[in-house]
Design a protein around this motif. Structure first.
Motif, mmCIF file in Angstrom:
data_model
loop_
_atom_site.group_PDB
_atom_site.id
_atom_site.type_symbol
_atom_site.label_atom_id
_atom_site.label_comp_id
_atom_site.label_asym_id
_atom_site.label_seq_id
_atom_site.Cartn_x
_atom_site.Cartn_y
_atom_site.Cartn_z
ATOM 1 N N ALA B 66 0.836 -1.206 0.000
ATOM 2 C CA ALA B 66 0.000 0.000 0.000
ATOM 3 C C ALA B 66 0.866 1.250 0.000
ATOM 4 C CB ALA B 66 -0.913 -0.018 1.227
ATOM 5 N N THR B 67 1.932 1.212 0.822
ATOM 6 C CA THR B 67 2.810 2.380 0.891
ATOM 7 C C THR B 67 3.429 2.679 -0.470
ATOM 8 O OG1 THR B 67 3.357 1.566 3.078
ATOM 9 C CG2 THR B 67 4.659 3.401 2.227
ATOM 10 N N LEU B 304 12.351 6.495 -3.417
ATOM 11 C CA LEU B 304 13.047 6.853 -2.176
ATOM 12 C C LEU B 304 12.053 7.131 -1.048
ATOM 13 C CD1 LEU B 304 15.886 9.161 -3.552
ATOM 14 C CD2 LEU B 304 16.066 6.807 -2.727
ATOM 15 N N LEU B 305 10.970 7.826 -1.418
ATOM 16 C CA LEU B 305 9.954 8.154 -0.428
ATOM 17 C C LEU B 305 9.323 6.881 0.127
ATOM 18 C CD1 LEU B 305 8.404 10.645 0.753
ATOM 19 C CD2 LEU B 305 6.680 10.213 -0.985
ATOM 20 N N GLY B 306 8.993 5.962 -0.769
ATOM 21 C CA GLY B 306 8.407 4.700 -0.352
ATOM 22 C C GLY B 306 9.334 3.947 0.591
ATOM 23 N N VAL B 310 8.292 2.957 4.439
ATOM 24 C CA VAL B 310 8.184 1.607 4.986
ATOM 25 C C VAL B 310 9.183 1.411 6.120
ATOM 26 C CG1 VAL B 310 7.262 0.538 2.895
ATOM 27 C CG2 VAL B 310 9.724 0.626 3.232
ATOM 28 N N TRP B 311 10.285 2.121 6.052
ATOM 29 C CA TRP B 311 11.269 2.014 7.137
ATOM 30 C C TRP B 311 10.732 2.679 8.403
ATOM 31 C CZ3 TRP B 311 14.675 5.979 9.193
ATOM 32 C CH2 TRP B 311 15.644 5.467 10.064
ATOM 33 N N LEU B 312 10.113 3.855 8.216
ATOM 34 C CA LEU B 312 9.559 4.569 9.357
ATOM 35 C C LEU B 312 8.399 3.808 9.986
ATOM 36 C CD1 LEU B 312 9.588 8.282 8.152
ATOM 37 C CD2 LEU B 312 10.905 7.271 10.029
#
Lengths: 312, 581
Positions: B66-67, B304-306, B310-312
């Motif tokens: 989804a992200t 990069l945003l994705g 997902v890391w956050l």
């Protein structure tokens, strides 16, 4: 030139043979039936004057013989393409060779710079001297010979290189000394192309129009300063406007070079040449004389028939 | 499938022109369609299965998808559709702009894998030795010396630089040399005696480290090249500025710590510099389509945003078998930690050997057959047999390689005495990089010859005539007219043949290459492994994870390598096609 009458019987060939030079009969597809002698004698002169009846009346300026052919016979395998050709081509001026398709005029042209050597099937017999030296002597290097004889082909064939590199090609391979930029510019000026391409010498030669490409090929041929310029139907693949430009160009080149031109177009021969050789079927040279004589009062009946369109 | 071909209606009608039955034609047409698709569909299904096994997309969190859908896929598709409807040329530029960094990353990866096998100081020594004759050549050109002087100078200096002064091999040189003022003469002597490569490797005590080696041998030429390109397109000043910028970019990677500086340097040179060049040139010179650069920008920023999101949010992606660790680690008994690195490096180095041996031979043979050979019965015989050789099974070529290169036709191990000295003949080591590469070269040589012949034959004869008419020799005609015109075709054919060679297994088995090896080959005579052999090895391991997961990852790696090679061929062909016409 501006009021040059472009007659409809200009033989404009649209054939796209890839290898016209290998063919002993390069222009078999060109049509001749519309060539009429009346057109030759009445068409307007390129200078707009009609008193010379379309002829270049400069036979008095014709110099010593530079090319002397003696009993030239050429066979392609078993087919005889030229039979006992003997003729003297004078220095400077324009010598035209006319005749029907397959009569061997291109073959003769290619004998002069030994391009026939490149065809395995071709066999040449007889003597042909260029400036006093028989080019078929065993000590003659055909490559060295071709460096003294420029050649322009029927279909414009610039290399897929820049305009500059095309013209400088001969200078490069022959290792010519001197300022190449200057030589290239001079050759392009002589070929009446400089004004059109001076700003874009690094563009590909293939981007030019057909007539410009042919003038580029002429510039390429004259850049190494050859003694003789051979032209194998240089205008037959071009439209009438480009053809008349090429004809003007040949006229001016004749002041400096010996030009030998093969043409299908009798008006062209009449307009630009000083001497005309008529080849007829079977590879015979039937008559060779001043152009005016050939077109107005030929000795040979077959030549008259050919020129008046009764056969050919 | 429609197979009822017997259906044939009667065409009798009462009035009008009647009708002609087309049923058989229509049936034939659809049978052909099915035949065309069946192969593609089954191959597609196989590859999809393999890819699913290798990547395991179902192991990821739904939130992960989804992200990425929100951050990456949706904006990219929207921008793509917007460009598609407004300005297709701009979209083409955008796709090209996306292709440049991806190709750059691939190139950087390939370089890194190759440099893994070549010790950097050996590389530095050879580049330094090659640079000397290159500089001499440039100097001769600048001084306008004649071709003969130039050739002699380059050959003599090149020989001394690479191999040392020939007679001085018999001069004794000290084993170790101190770096002091007094020892400079003996340094010079050693240099002259041994040549640069050996001198640098064994007598220079302060060898530059990996990073400095790359800085001198890669960044410097890259800076000069980019400067030259920009100077040609823009101005002298911009060219200098570009060179300086490339050097600064190469220098600035010293300060970063995540990856080794040498690795970052290669990434910068292969990916960042071409991308920056492409972007700047598009913005400067093609204002009408520069909006297209939005497309790659959105894709990169979205990715990069994705990744950051997902890391956050702490969501796990798929636990794929194929990942960076798989590509960089060595094979082991544990499916989780195993890798394909030695086989990948081995395959790449094999390709280097294959290119170096088959390209000159194949193109040379093609030029001879097309331009020089007379049309006689024996050239026709050779021609016919080259075509036949292209169809010989690859296992036979493997046997030939084994017999020829390793057993030397049965003479390996025998002793011969020449002029009093006895020499023991020995073939190449079994399974070595050189033996494997040469065996594969034999296999693709006929294909290279045939495709090069096609390319040379397609050069119009009128160009050869024009060249001969100018008084060119045959050699000048070939060099200046025939080869430049046919090189795109030759390259395309050769690259496709190389693509085929990547997957070749049988010749490698026959020359005894390793199917399991934990280190990449470090010299031409070192035993090598290769991708298809490693995959073959995994297929028969008892552990289920190897046979399904790791194997699939290996196959995906191999196919990606293959597709990259084929896309190089496509790019080369398109580039030259637009240039030549």
């Amino acid at each position: 030139m501006t009021d040059e009458t472009v007659t409809t019987d200009e033989s404009v060939s649209t054939e796209s043979e890839i290898t016209p030079e290998i063919d002993p009969d390069p222009a078999s597809a060109s049509d001749l039936e519309s060539d009429q002698p009346s057109a030759a004698t009445t068409s307007t002169d390129r200078n707009g004057t009609t008193e010379s009846a379309g002829f270049n009346t400069t036979e008095s300026s014709v110099g010593e013989a530079i090319i002397e052919a003696r009993d030239i016979n050429v066979w392609y395998d078993d087919v005889q393409a030229l039979t006992d050709i003997t003729m003297d081509i004078p220095e400077q001026g324009v010598t035209a060779m006319i005749g029907p398709s397959g009569c061997g005029k291109s073959t003769f042209l290619r004998c002069i710079n030994r391009m026939n050597d490149l065809i395995d099937a071709a066999r040449v017999d007889g003597d042909l001297s260029l400036a006093g030296k028989n080019v078929y002597d065993s000590d003659v290097d055909p490559v060295a010979l071709r460096r003294r004889v420029g050649m322009v082909f029927q279909k414009p064939n610039p290399f897929p290189k820049s305009i500059y590199d095309n013209v400088a090609y001969g200078l490069k391979i022959q290792d010519v000394d001197g300022d190449h930029d200057e030589i290239v510019e001079n050759a392009l000026r002589k070929a009446a192309l400089w004004d059109e391409v001076s700003g874009r010498l690094d563009e590909s030669g293939l981007e030019l129009s057909g007539g410009q490409q042919q003038r580029l090929c002429i510039a390429r041929a004259i850049a190494p300063d050859p003694e003789v310029l051979l032209m194998d139907e240089p205008a037959s693949a071009l439209d009438p406007v480009a053809t008349s430009q090429i004809e003007d160009l040949i006229d001016s080149l004749a002041e400096e070079y010996t030009v030998v031109i093969v043409t299908h177009n009798m008006q062209q021969a009449a307009r630009i040449s000083d001497k005309t050789a008529v080849f007829l079927t079977g590879g015979e040279l039937v008559e060779f004389d001043d152009t005016q004589k050939i077109f107005e009062n030929p000795d040979n009946q077959r030549v008259e028939d050919y020129i008046t369109g009764k056969f050919g | 499938m429609a197979t009822d071909t017997n259906t044939n209606t009667n065409t009798e009608t009462a009035s009008g022109f009647g009708e002609v039955s087309r049923i058989r034609g229509v049936v034939f047409r659809y049978v052909l369609l099915v035949a065309t698709l069946s192969g593609l569909v089954s191959l597609g299904m196989l590859l999809t299965n393999v890819a699913v096994d290798a990547i395991r997309p179902f192991s990821a969190d739904p939130g992960w998808y989804a992200t990425y859908l929100v951050a990456f896929l949706c904006p990219s598709v929207l921008v793509g559709l917007f460009l598609y409807s407004n300005n297709r040329d701009a979209l083409a530029v955008g796709v090209e702009g996306l292709f440049v960094p991806i190709a750059g990353l691939f190139g950087a990866g390939t370089l890194l894998l190759l440099f893994e096998a070549i010790a950097f100081y050996v590389w530095f020594a050879w580049i330094a030795a090659i640079a000397v004759p290159a500089l001499v050549y440039a100097g001769c050109r600048a001084l306008d010396l004649s071709t003969r002087t130039r050739t002699i100078a380059v050959l003599v200096i090149g020989w001394i630089a690479l191999l040392g002064v020939p007679v001085s091999r018999f001069v004794a040189v000290p084993d170790t040399l101190p770096l002091t003022i007094e020892s400079i003469p003996s340094h010079v002597l050693t240099l002259l005696v041994l040549g640069i490569p050996e001198y640098i490797q064994f007598h220079v005590l302060t060898i530059p480290n990996r990073y400095l080696t790359y800085l001198f041998t890669l960044a410097l030429p890259a800076a000069l090249y980019m400067g030259h390109r920009v100077r040609h397109k823009e101005s002298w000043r911009f060219g200098l500025l570009t060179s300086a910028l490339v050097i600064i970019a190469a220098l600035s990677v010293v300060f970063q710590i995540v990856l080794p500086p040498g690795t970052v340097l290669i990434l910068v040179l292969a990916a960042a510099v071409p991308t920056a060049y492409y972007v700047v040139m598009t913005i400067r010179h093609r204002p009408d389509v520069r909006i297209g650069l939005l497309f790659p920008a959105v894709i990169v920023v979205g990715a990069l945003l994705g990744r950051a999101l997902v890391w956050l949010l702490g969501m796990d992606g798929p636990t794929a078998w194929i990942d960076m660790a798989f590509l960089t680690s060595t094979p082991s008994g544990m499916p989780k930690t195993t890798g394909i690195n030695p086989a990948l490096v081995g395959s790449l180095l094999l390709m280097v050997v294959v290119i170096a041996s088959s390209f000159p031979l194949g193109v040379g043979a093609a030029v001879y057959l097309e331009e020089y050979a007379p049309d006689t019965w024996y050239t026709r015989f050779i021609q016919l047999n080259i075509s036949n050789l292209a169809g010989v099974p690859s296992v036979v070529y493997g046997l030939l390689g084994l017999g020829l290169f390793i057993n030397l036709g049965g003479f390996s191990g025998q002793t011969v005495s020449i002029a009093g000295t006895t020499v023991t003949l020995s073939g190449l080591p079994a399974g070595s990089l050189l033996a494997g590469g040469l065996a594969i070269s034999l296999l693709i040589l006929p294909i290279v010859i045939i495709s090069s012949q096609e390319a040379i034959r397609s050069v119009p004869d009128s160009l050869r005539q024009a060249s001969f008419g100018m008084g060119a020799t045959q050699w000048q005609t070939i060099k200046n007219v025939v080869l430049p015109r046919s090189i795109p075709g030759i390259l395309t054919g050769t690259i496709l043949a190389i693509g085929r060679a990547v997957g070749e297994t049988a010749p490698l088995i026959m020359v005894l290459a390793a199917d399991f090896k934990v280190t990449p080959p470090t010299s031409l005579f070192d035993k090598t492994s290769a991708l298809p052999l490693q995959v073959y090895n995994w297929a028969f391991l008892p552990d289920e994870a190897f046979r399904h997961g790791v194997l699939a990852a290996g196959v995906v790696t191999m196919i990606v390598v293959l597709l990259s090679i084929n896309s190089i061929a496509i790019v080369v062909r398109n580039k030259y096609e637009t240039e030549q016409q």
